[in-house]
Structure formats: structure tokens, C-alpha cells
Motif scaffolding. Sequence first.
Motif, short mmCIF file in Angstrom:
data_model
loop_
_atom_site.label_atom_id
_atom_site.label_comp_id
_atom_site.label_asym_id
_atom_site.label_seq_id
_atom_site.Cartn_x
_atom_site.Cartn_y
_atom_site.Cartn_z
N ALA A 99 0.83 -1.20 0.00
CA ALA A 99 0.00 0.00 0.00
C ALA A 99 0.87 1.25 0.00
N ALA A 100 1.94 1.24 0.79
CA ALA A 100 2.83 2.40 0.84
C ALA A 100 3.49 2.64 -0.52
N THR A 101 3.88 1.54 -1.18
CA THR A 101 4.49 1.67 -2.51
C THR A 101 3.52 2.34 -3.48
N GLY A 102 2.26 1.89 -3.46
CA GLY A 102 1.26 2.50 -4.33
C GLY A 102 1.02 3.96 -4.00
N TRP A 132 -4.68 3.66 3.27
CA TRP A 132 -3.96 4.37 2.20
C TRP A 132 -4.84 4.62 0.98
N TYR A 133 -5.97 3.94 0.89
CA TYR A 133 -6.72 3.93 -0.36
C TYR A 133 -7.77 5.04 -0.45
N ASP A 134 -8.01 5.50 -1.69
CA ASP A 134 -9.18 6.33 -1.95
C ASP A 134 -10.43 5.45 -2.02
N LEU A 135 -10.27 4.26 -2.56
CA LEU A 135 -11.38 3.30 -2.63
C LEU A 135 -10.88 1.95 -2.14
#
Length: 243
Positions: free
Chosen positions: A2-5, A26-29
Motif C-alpha cells: 500500500a505504501a508503494t502504491g 492508504w486507499y481512496d477506494l
Amino acid sequence: SAATGWFANGNYFVGLHDPRELAHGWYDLGVPRPSPQTHAVDWYLEVLRSLGVPVHQNFEWLPKRVDVAQEVAALWRWNGQPLIALLPGARWDNKRWPAAHFHELVARLNQTHRDARFLILGGKSDAALAAEIISAAPAATIDLTGRTSLPQMIEVLRQCRVVVTNDTGPMHVAAALRKPVVGLFGPTNPARTGPYGQSNRAMQRRDLPCVPCMKASCSYHEPLACLRGIQPEVVARAVMACL
């Protein structure tokens, strides 16, 4: 992951909402798993549905690569014999059905299907497992551990009638190729990560309090009881049903 993304600095970040891994923050969705027992493949496909992308099965998983298939045909000639693939390796030691059980399975199947050939697939690190298995029927068994590229392995599996495998990556390749897969499960949950569409062929003991433990090492008082307790004669019957 998730951090990489997130550090990639995209405008919109979509990921699987799995609280166990604490990545969803970490996500918007975040795409939730529809149910605790939803297969991983179906969960991944939920990402498409969340983005409004239609999901269908009007395509071929892993289309045949003719050039690689020709390489395989030049290297190994099966002469039309029924092929049974064996995958005795796995990244976790406690995902491995005992090599002695694979040995007995080959011995049993060789008695009832004299024309069958057993292909042992895996990496170089699986060579010792292959050596133990081959001794059950040396004339009918071929050790391909460490001898195929990934594309070649796919084309070998494409030619097999049935695949007997631990919970490992090539198991999913075989399922994608629509091959009958007899999956051998210990610490993991075949409903979630078993051979897709073939949960009826996934074998797992359900009489132990620790199954599925989801752990990389066994702490049960009877080590690896979950896999040792899957008897070769039961697996042999499942393979013969596929044949």
C-alpha cells in the motif's frame, strides 16, 4: 504494498480492504471482501465491479503460446500417454504433503494405470522431494524440477490430465488452464485460496482444532498432522475419478 502504491502519487488509489493488513487506510477506494469465504479471485474481480467495469468469462485464461509448446514438444515426448502432474513443493514447509505420501500415491496409481506418466514439477530446491517420489516407479516418473522455465511449465501443465498439488502458485496455473486439480491443504483455507472453481477437489482435514491456522510454521503437538492425515489412498481415488 500500500505504501508503494501511495508513494507512486497517483490521482486515485484503489485496493483491497483487508483490515488484517492495515492497508486500507492508504486507499481512496477500498474494496471489501463480499464474505469471509469469498475466493480471492472473486474478491479481485470485485475491484472491476467497483469501478464499473463489466466482469465476464468470455476469454481464455493463459492462451497457448505456440513457440513455447514447440520447445516442450522438442524436449520431452510423451507419446500420447496420460500425464499426471505432481507438485510436491511449496514456499512454507507446512504446506507440503509429505514426499513419502506422494511416493505411495505414485506406487498405487502405477499399479492401476500402467500407461500413465508422472511428471514432477517445481524448482531446483524440490529436487530432493522428486528423488524420493521417483523411486516409487522410476520407469514411469520424470523429474522436471528445475528444468522448465515458467512458460514451459505452463505448457507442460496444459498437456496433463490431472494435477496433484500442494497450495502453491502452479496450482493456480493449473486451475486457470481448467485442469482437474486435486489440492492438498493444511494451514490455509481452500475456500479462499484453493483451486478456483474446484473446491470440491480440495482435500483438508477438518477434525483438528487448528485447521486452518494460517501460520507459516506448525505449533500443533502432533507436527503437520493436518497434512500427514490426508491418506494417499484417498488422494488416489480422487485422481482416478479425474482420469
